[in-house]
Write a protein that holds these residues in place. Structure first.
Motif, PDB file in Angstrom:
ATOM      1  N   GLU A 122     -26.601  53.719  36.701  1.00  0.00           N
ATOM      2  CA  GLU A 122     -26.825  52.281  36.521  1.00  0.00           C
ATOM      3  C   GLU A 122     -25.718  51.625  35.702  1.00  0.00           C
ATOM      4  N   GLU A 123     -25.374  52.207  34.587  1.00  0.00           N
ATOM      5  CA  GLU A 123     -24.377  51.583  33.716  1.00  0.00           C
ATOM      6  C   GLU A 123     -22.980  51.565  34.330  1.00  0.00           C
ATOM      7  N   VAL A 124     -22.575  52.670  34.937  1.00  0.00           N
ATOM      8  CA  VAL A 124     -21.201  52.759  35.432  1.00  0.00           C
ATOM      9  C   VAL A 124     -21.002  52.179  36.825  1.00  0.00           C
ATOM     10  N   MET A 125     -22.074  52.078  37.621  1.00  0.00           N
ATOM     11  CA  MET A 125     -21.902  51.585  38.985  1.00  0.00           C
ATOM     12  C   MET A 125     -22.731  50.345  39.291  1.00  0.00           C
ATOM     13  N   LEU A 126     -23.980  50.321  38.909  1.00  0.00           N
ATOM     14  CA  LEU A 126     -24.809  49.177  39.278  1.00  0.00           C
ATOM     15  C   LEU A 126     -24.403  47.902  38.562  1.00  0.00           C
ATOM     16  N   GLN A 127     -24.130  47.991  37.267  1.00  0.00           N
ATOM     17  CA  GLN A 127     -23.747  46.787  36.535  1.00  0.00           C
ATOM     18  C   GLN A 127     -22.480  46.151  37.113  1.00  0.00           C
ATOM     19  N   PRO A 128     -21.403  46.922  37.342  1.00  0.00           N
ATOM     20  CA  PRO A 128     -20.223  46.320  37.974  1.00  0.00           C
ATOM     21  C   PRO A 128     -20.520  45.804  39.383  1.00  0.00           C
ATOM     22  N   LEU A 129     -21.403  46.478  40.084  1.00  0.00           N
ATOM     23  CA  LEU A 129     -21.758  46.053  41.437  1.00  0.00           C
ATOM     24  C   LEU A 129     -22.469  44.704  41.406  1.00  0.00           C
ATOM     25  N   TRP A 130     -23.393  44.526  40.484  1.00  0.00           N
ATOM     26  CA  TRP A 130     -24.088  43.245  40.373  1.00  0.00           C
ATOM     27  C   TRP A 130     -23.111  42.131  39.998  1.00  0.00           C
ATOM     28  N   GLU A 131     -22.174  42.445  39.112  1.00  0.00           N
ATOM     29  CA  GLU A 131     -21.165  41.448  38.737  1.00  0.00           C
ATOM     30  C   GLU A 131     -20.293  41.073  39.934  1.00  0.00           C
ATOM     31  N   SER A 132     -19.918  42.062  40.730  1.00  0.00           N
ATOM     32  CA  SER A 132     -19.121  41.809  41.927  1.00  0.00           C
ATOM     33  C   SER A 132     -19.898  40.947  42.920  1.00  0.00           C
ATOM     34  N   ARG A 133     -21.150  41.294  43.145  1.00  0.00           N
ATOM     35  CA  ARG A 133     -21.997  40.516  44.056  1.00  0.00           C
ATOM     36  C   ARG A 133     -22.079  39.056  43.597  1.00  0.00           C
ATOM     37  N   ASP A 134     -22.306  38.856  42.315  1.00  0.00           N
ATOM     38  CA  ASP A 134     -22.383  37.498  41.783  1.00  0.00           C
ATOM     39  C   ASP A 134     -21.061  36.755  41.966  1.00  0.00           C
ATOM     40  N   HIS A 135     -19.952  37.442  41.750  1.00  0.00           N
ATOM     41  CA  HIS A 135     -18.626  36.840  41.911  1.00  0.00           C
ATOM     42  C   HIS A 135     -18.425  36.364  43.350  1.00  0.00           C
ATOM     43  N   TYR A 136     -18.700  37.244  44.310  1.00  0.00           N
ATOM     44  CA  TYR A 136     -18.486  36.886  45.712  1.00  0.00           C
ATOM     45  C   TYR A 136     -19.506  35.871  46.215  1.00  0.00           C
ATOM     46  N   GLU A 137     -20.716  35.922  45.706  1.00  0.00           N
ATOM     47  CA  GLU A 137     -21.694  34.892  46.084  1.00  0.00           C
ATOM     48  C   GLU A 137     -21.227  33.533  45.583  1.00  0.00           C
ATOM     49  N   GLY A 138     -20.656  33.493  44.379  1.00  0.00           N
ATOM     50  CA  GLY A 138     -20.105  32.245  43.849  1.00  0.00           C
ATOM     51  C   GLY A 138     -18.965  31.724  44.702  1.00  0.00           C
ATOM     52  N   LEU A 139     -18.067  32.619  45.126  1.00  0.00           N
ATOM     53  CA  LEU A 139     -16.963  32.206  46.007  1.00  0.00           C
ATOM     54  C   LEU A 139     -17.482  31.684  47.334  1.00  0.00           C
ATOM     55  N   LYS A 140     -18.509  32.317  47.868  1.00  0.00           N
ATOM     56  CA  LYS A 140     -19.075  31.882  49.138  1.00  0.00           C
ATOM     57  C   LYS A 140     -19.699  30.501  48.989  1.00  0.00           C
ATOM     58  N   GLN A 141     -20.391  30.260  47.891  1.00  0.00           N
ATOM     59  CA  GLN A 141     -20.990  28.936  47.663  1.00  0.00           C
ATOM     60  C   GLN A 141     -19.914  27.860  47.580  1.00  0.00           C
ATOM     61  N   ILE A 142     -18.813  28.165  46.908  1.00  0.00           N
ATOM     62  CA  ILE A 142     -17.703  27.206  46.820  1.00  0.00           C
ATOM     63  C   ILE A 142     -17.129  26.952  48.211  1.00  0.00           C
ATOM     64  N   ASP A 143     -16.932  28.013  48.972  1.00  0.00           N
ATOM     65  CA  ASP A 143     -16.392  27.894  50.325  1.00  0.00           C
ATOM     66  C   ASP A 143     -17.329  27.069  51.205  1.00  0.00           C
ATOM     67  N   ASP A 144     -18.630  27.321  51.121  1.00  0.00           N
ATOM     68  CA  ASP A 144     -19.604  26.562  51.897  1.00  0.00           C
ATOM     69  C   ASP A 144     -19.587  25.086  51.502  1.00  0.00           C
ATOM     70  N   ALA A 145     -19.486  24.817  50.212  1.00  0.00           N
ATOM     71  CA  ALA A 145     -19.449  23.425  49.740  1.00  0.00           C
ATOM     72  C   ALA A 145     -18.195  22.713  50.239  1.00  0.00           C
ATOM     73  N   MET A 146     -17.069  23.422  50.242  1.00  0.00           N
ATOM     74  CA  MET A 146     -15.805  22.833  50.724  1.00  0.00           C
ATOM     75  C   MET A 146     -15.901  22.502  52.215  1.00  0.00           C
ATOM     76  N   LYS A 147     -16.590  23.325  52.977  1.00  0.00           N
ATOM     77  CA  LYS A 147     -16.724  23.070  54.417  1.00  0.00           C
ATOM     78  C   LYS A 147     -17.618  21.860  54.685  1.00  0.00           C
ATOM     79  N   GLU A 148     -18.578  21.609  53.797  1.00  0.00           N
ATOM     80  CA  GLU A 148     -19.445  20.443  53.964  1.00  0.00           C
ATOM     81  C   GLU A 148     -18.681  19.152  53.708  1.00  0.00           C
ATOM     82  N   VAL A 149     -17.686  19.208  52.827  1.00  0.00           N
ATOM     83  CA  VAL A 149     -16.898  18.024  52.502  1.00  0.00           C
ATOM     84  C   VAL A 149     -15.911  17.823  53.602  1.00  0.00           C
TER      85      VAL A 149
END
Length: 149
Positions: A122-149
């Protein structure tokens, strides 16, 4: 055995493999060959899609390489007039979407392994994985918002 493990990396079998592993987890037996094969299949799946647990400065260049390879494969399929599923249409892909999908799939696999068999994961793999998921979900939300504009 090696062929079985290679075939386990096929995402078409992801749910089947994880469901089988969940069933075995109730009474996991390290001496049972079927249990051990299933464990190896889950572990190889984790390894296969593990880029997201690396630091961003290491993971990002690999994402670019993997996406380029993927897009080349799609172009070859197009030239050969092979069917391309709607999911694989290049025009519908965000550069971060595969990472969100992989992070989610990897989290499923790793959480199963870590919660009962290897809690130190959990500490060595899951925590970084959750951070990565959050990072890419944030990028996807920005990308989706840009496409709406």
């Amino acid at each position: 055995g090696i062929i079985t493990l290679i075939l386990a990396t096929d995402m078409a079998r992801h749910a089947e493999i994880l469901d089988s592993f969940k069933e075995k987890m109730e009474n996991f037996d390290y001496t049972n060959e079927e249990h051990m094969t299933c464990l190896k299949m889950v572990l190889i799946k984790c390894c296969d899609i593990s880029n997201e647990v690396r630091p961003m400065e290491v993971a990002e260049p690999w994402v670019d390489c993997l996406l380029e390879e993927y897009f080349m494969q799609v172009r070859v399929r197009e030239r050969c007039n092979c069917t391309i599923s709607p999911f694989c249409a290049v025009s519908k892909w965000h550069s971060c979407f595969p990472q969100v999908r992989n992070a989610a799939g990897n989290a499923d696999s790793l959480s199963l392994v870590s919660t009962q068999l290897f809690p130190e994961v959990e500490e060595v793999m899951l925590q970084p994985l959750w951070e990565s998921r959050d990072h890419y979900e944030g990028l996807k939300q920005i990308d989706d918002a840009m496409k709406e504009v």
